[in-house]
Design a protein around this motif. Structure first.
Motif, PDB file in Angstrom:
ATOM      1  N   ARG A   1       0.833  -1.230  -0.017  1.00 34.18           N
ATOM      2  CA  ARG A   1      -0.268   0.012  -0.143  1.00 34.18           C
ATOM      3  C   ARG A   1       0.672   1.222  -0.032  1.00 34.18           C
ATOM      4  O   ARG A   1       2.032   1.224   0.615  1.00 34.18           O
ATOM      5  CB  ARG A   1      -0.715  -0.136   1.143  1.00 34.18           C
ATOM      6  CG  ARG A   1      -2.233  -1.017   1.201  1.00 34.18           C
ATOM      7  CD  ARG A   1      -3.030  -0.652   2.379  1.00 34.18           C
ATOM      8  NE  ARG A   1      -3.909  -1.494   2.537  1.00 34.18           N
ATOM      9  CZ  ARG A   1      -5.147  -1.719   3.676  1.00 34.18           C
ATOM     10  NH1 ARG A   1      -4.873  -0.705   4.475  1.00 34.18           N
ATOM     11  NH2 ARG A   1      -5.809  -2.517   3.609  1.00 34.18           N
ATOM     12  N   LEU A   2       0.464   2.237  -0.666  1.00 36.52           N
ATOM     13  CA  LEU A   2       1.024   3.575  -0.713  1.00 36.52           C
ATOM     14  C   LEU A   2       0.171   4.546   0.586  1.00 36.52           C
ATOM     15  O   LEU A   2      -0.682   4.537   0.620  1.00 36.52           O
ATOM     16  CB  LEU A   2       0.752   4.316  -1.971  1.00 36.52           C
ATOM     17  CG  LEU A   2       1.752   3.947  -2.954  1.00 36.52           C
ATOM     18  CD1 LEU A   2       1.293   4.713  -4.425  1.00 36.52           C
ATOM     19  CD2 LEU A   2       3.347   4.478  -2.813  1.00 36.52           C
ATOM     20  N   ILE A   3       1.050   4.917   1.365  1.00 34.33           N
ATOM     21  CA  ILE A   3       0.662   5.441   2.760  1.00 34.33           C
ATOM     22  C   ILE A   3       1.241   6.483   2.945  1.00 34.33           C
ATOM     23  O   ILE A   3       2.564   6.941   3.038  1.00 34.33           O
ATOM     24  CB  ILE A   3       0.968   4.337   3.826  1.00 34.33           C
ATOM     25  CG1 ILE A   3       0.381   3.023   3.835  1.00 34.33           C
ATOM     26  CG2 ILE A   3       0.458   5.111   5.225  1.00 34.33           C
ATOM     27  CD1 ILE A   3       0.542   2.197   4.752  1.00 34.33           C
ATOM     28  N   LEU A   4       0.265   7.596   3.490  1.00 34.48           N
ATOM     29  CA  LEU A   4       0.906   8.979   3.749  1.00 34.48           C
ATOM     30  C   LEU A   4       0.913   9.111   5.188  1.00 34.48           C
ATOM     31  O   LEU A   4      -0.158   8.996   5.679  1.00 34.48           O
ATOM     32  CB  LEU A   4      -0.023  10.116   3.051  1.00 34.48           C
ATOM     33  CG  LEU A   4       0.246  11.668   3.608  1.00 34.48           C
ATOM     34  CD1 LEU A   4       1.645  12.022   3.174  1.00 34.48           C
ATOM     35  CD2 LEU A   4      -0.624  12.382   3.182  1.00 34.48           C
ATOM     36  N   LYS A   5       2.305   9.111   5.913  1.00 38.71           N
ATOM     37  CA  LYS A   5       2.227   8.978   7.391  1.00 38.71           C
ATOM     38  C   LYS A   5       2.767  10.334   7.744  1.00 38.71           C
ATOM     39  O   LYS A   5       3.906  10.494   7.737  1.00 38.71           O
ATOM     40  CB  LYS A   5       3.103   7.719   7.603  1.00 38.71           C
ATOM     41  CG  LYS A   5       3.022   7.523   9.116  1.00 38.71           C
ATOM     42  CD  LYS A   5       3.638   6.119   9.374  1.00 38.71           C
ATOM     43  CE  LYS A   5       3.077   4.979   8.694  1.00 38.71           C
ATOM     44  NZ  LYS A   5       3.724   3.579   9.211  1.00 38.71           N
ATOM     45  N   ILE A   6       1.919  11.143   8.577  1.00 39.45           N
ATOM     46  CA  ILE A   6       2.525  12.196   9.186  1.00 39.45           C
ATOM     47  C   ILE A   6       2.308  12.148  10.831  1.00 39.45           C
ATOM     48  O   ILE A   6       1.044  11.881  10.945  1.00 39.45           O
ATOM     49  CB  ILE A   6       2.023  13.600   8.564  1.00 39.45           C
ATOM     50  CG1 ILE A   6       2.363  13.493   7.144  1.00 39.45           C
ATOM     51  CG2 ILE A   6       2.591  14.453   9.435  1.00 39.45           C
ATOM     52  CD1 ILE A   6       1.601  14.623   6.500  1.00 39.45           C
ATOM     53  N   GLU A   7       3.227  12.251  11.578  1.00 41.06           N
ATOM     54  CA  GLU A   7       2.806  12.302  13.049  1.00 41.06           C
ATOM     55  C   GLU A   7       3.664  13.405  13.795  1.00 41.06           C
ATOM     56  O   GLU A   7       4.718  13.661  13.662  1.00 41.06           O
ATOM     57  CB  GLU A   7       3.576  11.064  13.594  1.00 41.06           C
ATOM     58  CG  GLU A   7       3.235  10.816  14.954  1.00 41.06           C
ATOM     59  CD  GLU A   7       2.084  10.003  15.350  1.00 41.06           C
ATOM     60  OE1 GLU A   7       1.556  10.185  16.614  1.00 41.06           O
ATOM     61  OE2 GLU A   7       1.404   9.300  14.493  1.00 41.06           O
ATOM     62  N   LYS A   8       2.898  14.191  14.472  1.00 39.82           N
ATOM     63  CA  LYS A   8       3.465  15.364  15.314  1.00 39.82           C
ATOM     64  C   LYS A   8       3.934  16.415  14.569  1.00 39.82           C
ATOM     65  O   LYS A   8       5.107  16.986  15.114  1.00 39.82           O
ATOM     66  CB  LYS A   8       4.258  14.972  16.485  1.00 39.82           C
ATOM     67  CG  LYS A   8       3.690  13.871  17.497  1.00 39.82           C
ATOM     68  CD  LYS A   8       4.512  13.477  18.560  1.00 39.82           C
ATOM     69  CE  LYS A   8       3.720  12.550  19.460  1.00 39.82           C
ATOM     70  NZ  LYS A   8       4.802  11.976  20.549  1.00 39.82           N
ATOM     71  N   GLU A   9       3.490  16.647  13.354  1.00 38.39           N
ATOM     72  CA  GLU A   9       4.209  17.812  12.483  1.00 38.39           C
ATOM     73  C   GLU A   9       3.108  18.640  12.526  1.00 38.39           C
ATOM     74  O   GLU A   9       1.800  18.271  12.232  1.00 38.39           O
ATOM     75  CB  GLU A   9       4.714  17.560  11.308  1.00 38.39           C
ATOM     76  CG  GLU A   9       5.933  16.679  11.421  1.00 38.39           C
ATOM     77  CD  GLU A   9       6.562  16.302  10.088  1.00 38.39           C
ATOM     78  OE1 GLU A   9       6.322  16.981   9.074  1.00 38.39           O
ATOM     79  OE2 GLU A   9       7.390  15.498  10.072  1.00 38.39           O
ATOM     80  N   GLU A  10       3.076  20.221  12.311  1.00 37.38           N
ATOM     81  CA  GLU A  10       1.754  21.096  11.958  1.00 37.38           C
ATOM     82  C   GLU A  10       1.455  20.952  10.651  1.00 37.38           C
ATOM     83  O   GLU A  10       2.352  21.476   9.684  1.00 37.38           O
ATOM     84  CB  GLU A  10       2.376  22.521  12.407  1.00 37.38           C
ATOM     85  CG  GLU A  10       1.088  23.307  12.426  1.00 37.38           C
ATOM     86  CD  GLU A  10       1.602  24.654  13.023  1.00 37.38           C
ATOM     87  OE1 GLU A  10       1.222  25.689  12.443  1.00 37.38           O
ATOM     88  OE2 GLU A  10       1.940  24.699  14.160  1.00 37.38           O
ATOM     89  N   TRP A  11       0.311  20.600  10.306  1.00 37.64           N
ATOM     90  CA  TRP A  11      -0.271  20.556   9.087  1.00 37.64           C
ATOM     91  C   TRP A  11      -1.416  21.179   9.255  1.00 37.64           C
ATOM     92  O   TRP A  11      -2.578  19.985   9.122  1.00 37.64           O
ATOM     93  CB  TRP A  11      -0.202  19.278   8.221  1.00 37.64           C
ATOM     94  CG  TRP A  11       1.288  18.993   7.794  1.00 37.64           C
ATOM     95  CD1 TRP A  11       2.113  18.345   8.499  1.00 37.64           C
ATOM     96  CD2 TRP A  11       1.744  18.943   6.482  1.00 37.64           C
ATOM     97  NE1 TRP A  11       3.244  18.107   7.847  1.00 37.64           N
ATOM     98  CE2 TRP A  11       3.098  18.526   6.580  1.00 37.64           C
ATOM     99  CE3 TRP A  11       1.316  19.718   5.322  1.00 37.64           C
ATOM    100  CZ2 TRP A  11       3.999  18.745   5.522  1.00 37.64           C
ATOM    101  CZ3 TRP A  11       2.104  19.748   4.425  1.00 37.64           C
ATOM    102  CH2 TRP A  11       3.282  19.261   4.242  1.00 37.64           C
TER     103      TRP A  11
END
Length: 339
Positions: free
Chosen positions: A62-72
């Motif tokens: 799977r293609l996964i976009l993973k963002i944790e604890k960053e301001e977006w």
């Protein structure tokens, strides 16, 4: 001595020419500024898209976009260039809203945006016909759009700890593939009718709401095997619950139950029940265990508020009903675990 006298008409003409030149110059400056701003936006979007691409991984195909604890706080339109993504995992980013263009990500299977500050679910969510998991717990959502009922492949829906969700649209009853639903820690004062219409539902958490009673038709959820109802204000259970043959786990701690109904003896499929912290009128206690302290605690949790406790309570309540005068003087019942 002669004086030069300017012609009023000539002065006016000169003034108009200068005003026209100034206007043209201002318009040129405005266009130049807008063009520069457009270039800046394009550049920023390219930089942002590059940052997003760096957050894309491939796991289990799977293609996964993973963002944790960053301001977006927002997601740019340039993200559409990654519309083949199959999973989003954005946690603790401060995301304020799900982008309106979410419906164009037709390949999405998992959308996990938990622990953000999202206040609403866009109607475009209904275009995600391949979506299997939607996880929006720990946000600020107040209402659920009826379009969510069009997500025909949805199997797991988590809306826990949004605090202010009070109801579900009836269209969600059409989620024929949904097996897992978490609505805990919201503001439901009545059991949502749409839940009764979900034919495949197996796991339901309505804990930490404001429920006072359960519907008489609760047995329509024939596939349900786990029901969490802790920390509500429930004062009684409908007898139709005895028809829920697949129900194996029933958690009723921290409610307002004065008794355990006798029909629960018929629920032979139950494997775990919990009546802890209810104002039950009969007091039942277990003799101390001879195991370690940890084993004793596990036994207390399993037995004192579990199946043995339930059956013993019902039997004692039945004896009290048969001999009310004699039972009034009896001390709390000690349950023999070997009996």
């Amino acid at each position: 001595m002669s004086e030069n006298v300017a012609c009023p008409g000539a002065v006016t003409a000169v003034k108009e020419i200068w005003e026209k030149r100034i206007k043209i110059l201002n318009e040129d400056l405005k266009r130049e500024k807008e063009f520069q701003q457009k270039l800046v936006r394009i550049w920023e979007e390219r930089v942002t898209l590059t940052r997003l691409k760096e957050k894309v991984t491939r796991e289990n195909g799977r293609l996964i976009l993973k963002i944790e604890k960053e301001e977006w706080k927002t997601l740019p339109a340039s993200l559409l260039k990654l519309n083949q993504l199959q999973e989003w995992q954005l946690h603790r980013t401060g995301l304020l809203k799900i982008p309106e263009f979410i419906g164009r990500f037709q390949s999405l299977i998992v959308l996990d945006l938990s622990r953000n500050t999202i206040s609403e679910i866009p109607r475009g969510i209904g275009l995600l016909t391949r979506l299997q998991e939607l996880i929006l717990s720990y946000n600020k959502i107040k209402t659920v759009p009826k379009e969510l009922g069009k997500c025909a492949s949805l199997e797991k829906l988590e809306l826990a700890v949004n605090r202010d969700i009070r109801d579900l649209p009836p269209e969600l009853g059409g989620l024929c593939s949904l097996t897992h639903l978490d609505l805990s820690m919201n503001s439901f004062s009545a059991f949502p009718a749409a839940v009764l219409d979900m034919p495949a539902l197996e796991w339901l958490d309505l804990g930490s709401n404001q429920l006072r009673q359960l519907p008489e038709t609760i047995d329509r959820m024939q596939r349900l095997h786990t029901l969490w109802l802790q920390r509500n204000e429930i004062t009684g259970l409908p007898e139709s619950m005895s028809n829920m043959k697949n129900l194996g786990t029933l958690v009723l701690c921290n409610n307002q139950l004065p008794d355990i109904p006798a029909f629960m003896e018929e629920m032979t499929g139950l494997r775990f029940v919990n009546f802890r912290d209810n104002p039950l009128r009969l007091e039942l206690t277990l003799p101390p265990s001879e195991g370690t302290e940890e084993e004793e605690e596990e036994e207390e949790e399993r037995e004192l508020f579990g199946l043995q406790f339930m059956h013993t309570y019902i039997q004692e309540a039945r004896r009290e009903a048969d001999n009310p005068a004699g039972c009034l003087a009896n001390p709390p019942v000690s349950v023999n675990p070997d009996a």
